[in-house]
Design a protein around this motif. Structure first.
Motif, mmCIF file in Angstrom:
data_model
loop_
_atom_site.group_PDB
_atom_site.id
_atom_site.type_symbol
_atom_site.label_atom_id
_atom_site.label_comp_id
_atom_site.label_asym_id
_atom_site.label_seq_id
_atom_site.Cartn_x
_atom_site.Cartn_y
_atom_site.Cartn_z
ATOM 1 N N CYS A 29 0.829 -1.211 0.000
ATOM 2 C CA CYS A 29 0.000 0.000 0.000
ATOM 3 C C CYS A 29 0.860 1.256 0.000
ATOM 4 C CB CYS A 29 -0.929 0.008 1.211
ATOM 5 S SG CYS A 29 -2.466 -0.920 0.981
ATOM 6 N N ASP A 32 2.410 2.710 -3.407
ATOM 7 C CA ASP A 32 1.444 3.196 -4.394
ATOM 8 C C ASP A 32 1.047 2.092 -5.358
ATOM 9 O OD1 ASP A 32 -0.184 5.215 -5.403
ATOM 10 O OD2 ASP A 32 1.264 5.756 -6.952
ATOM 11 N N GLU A 34 -1.473 -0.702 -6.784
ATOM 12 C CA GLU A 34 -2.873 -1.098 -6.851
ATOM 13 C C GLU A 34 -2.975 -2.593 -6.560
ATOM 14 O OE1 GLU A 34 -6.582 -1.303 -10.067
ATOM 15 O OE2 GLU A 34 -4.687 -0.324 -10.618
ATOM 16 N N LEU A 88 -4.752 4.170 3.394
ATOM 17 C CA LEU A 88 -4.678 4.118 1.939
ATOM 18 C C LEU A 88 -5.545 3.022 1.328
ATOM 19 C CD1 LEU A 88 -0.800 4.507 1.644
ATOM 20 C CD2 LEU A 88 -2.509 6.285 1.213
ATOM 21 N N ASN A 90 -8.778 2.394 0.846
ATOM 22 C CA ASN A 90 -9.856 2.700 -0.100
ATOM 23 C C ASN A 90 -9.337 3.178 -1.453
ATOM 24 O OD1 ASN A 90 -11.869 2.026 1.752
ATOM 25 N ND2 ASN A 90 -11.903 4.085 2.628
ATOM 26 N N ASP A 91 -8.144 3.739 -1.469
ATOM 27 C CA ASP A 91 -7.571 4.239 -2.714
ATOM 28 C C ASP A 91 -6.840 3.157 -3.499
ATOM 29 O OD1 ASP A 91 -8.454 6.840 -2.214
ATOM 30 O OD2 ASP A 91 -6.654 7.321 -1.055
ATOM 31 N N GLN A 92 -6.374 2.123 -2.823
ATOM 32 C CA GLN A 92 -5.469 1.190 -3.486
ATOM 33 C C GLN A 92 -5.936 -0.261 -3.532
ATOM 34 O OE1 GLN A 92 -1.732 3.575 -1.657
ATOM 35 N NE2 GLN A 92 -1.210 1.699 -2.712
#
Length: 220
Positions: A29, A32, A34, A88, A90-92
């Motif tokens: 995470c 960066d 995914e 992080l 929810n973003d990844q």
């Protein structure tokens, strides 16, 4: 899109060693990266048993999993790492139901960097080796084999039967990387965390993800 920008698939199944999966996602995470995650019901049961986290398999609280800190952990760096990673999620991280074949990772047309099954149960190992997928995890693994993408399998079983060894041999022949959760002891072990990080570091190496989780052989 470069390979380094492609998503990584992570599957958690019903073998002991859920801490390895939690720590792996914490580190990924913060790079960066995914992540496409799926968890089997047996995997959720092991998480409950070993990490004392009760996850709703349909709508799991991923923040609690990725932000998990073991009761034995005294390292402030690991605690801060886990806290930042949880923010992080929810973003990844994209979560997929283990029985949903309509998700992207069930198809070879969805490009990925690699897949890691950590930990990998004996039944999952068998299903993949026989190309007899009975859930999304096994199907996604078959996709990685047929598309000649990296598949890292992390079994945690001992002793192993001849049948399990034969399944591992067959998968290795098909191109999978068999990476048993066998921590080394040469890197200055000073805690359980350092043993966990040894295995996670080896997984990250297979994913070509830079990390400094362990002291490598020959380093001063």
């Amino acid at each position: 899109m470069s390979d380094r920008k492609l998503p990584i698939v992570i599957a958690i199944t019903g073998a002991s060693g859920a801490i390895y999966a939690a720590r792996l996602m914490q580190v990924l995470c913060q790079t960066d990266q995914e992540i496409h995650l799926t968890i089997s019901p047996s995997g959720a049961a092991v998480i409950a048993q070993e990490l004392d986290l009760r996850l709703d398999i349909r709508r799991p609280n991923l923040e609690s999993l990725v932000g998990y800190v073991a009761p034995w952990t005294t390292s402030q760096a690991i605690k801060e790492n886990a806290s930042r990673a949880a923010e992080l999620v929810n973003d990844q991280i994209h979560f997929h139901q283990y029985d949903d074949y309509m998700t992207p990772i069930a198809s070879g047309s969805f490009r990925t960097r690699a897949m890691v099954i950590c930990p990998c149960s004996g039944s999952t190992l068998s299903g993949i080796a026989r190309a007899a997928a009975s859930n999304l995890i096994q199907r996604a693994a078959e996709v990685h084999l047929k598309e000649h993408r990296k598949l890292v399998i992390v079994p945690r079983e001992t002793p192993m039967s001849v049948l399990q060894i034969e399944n591992m041999h067959r998968l290795a022949q098909a191109g999978a990387v068999l990476l048993p959760a066998m921590p080394g002891w040469y890197h200055g072990v000073d805690s359980i965390d350092s043993l966990v990080d040894f295995v996670v570091a080896r997984i990250l190496d297979q994913l070509d993800v830079d990390n400094t989780l362990m002291k490598r052989w020959g380093e001063a």
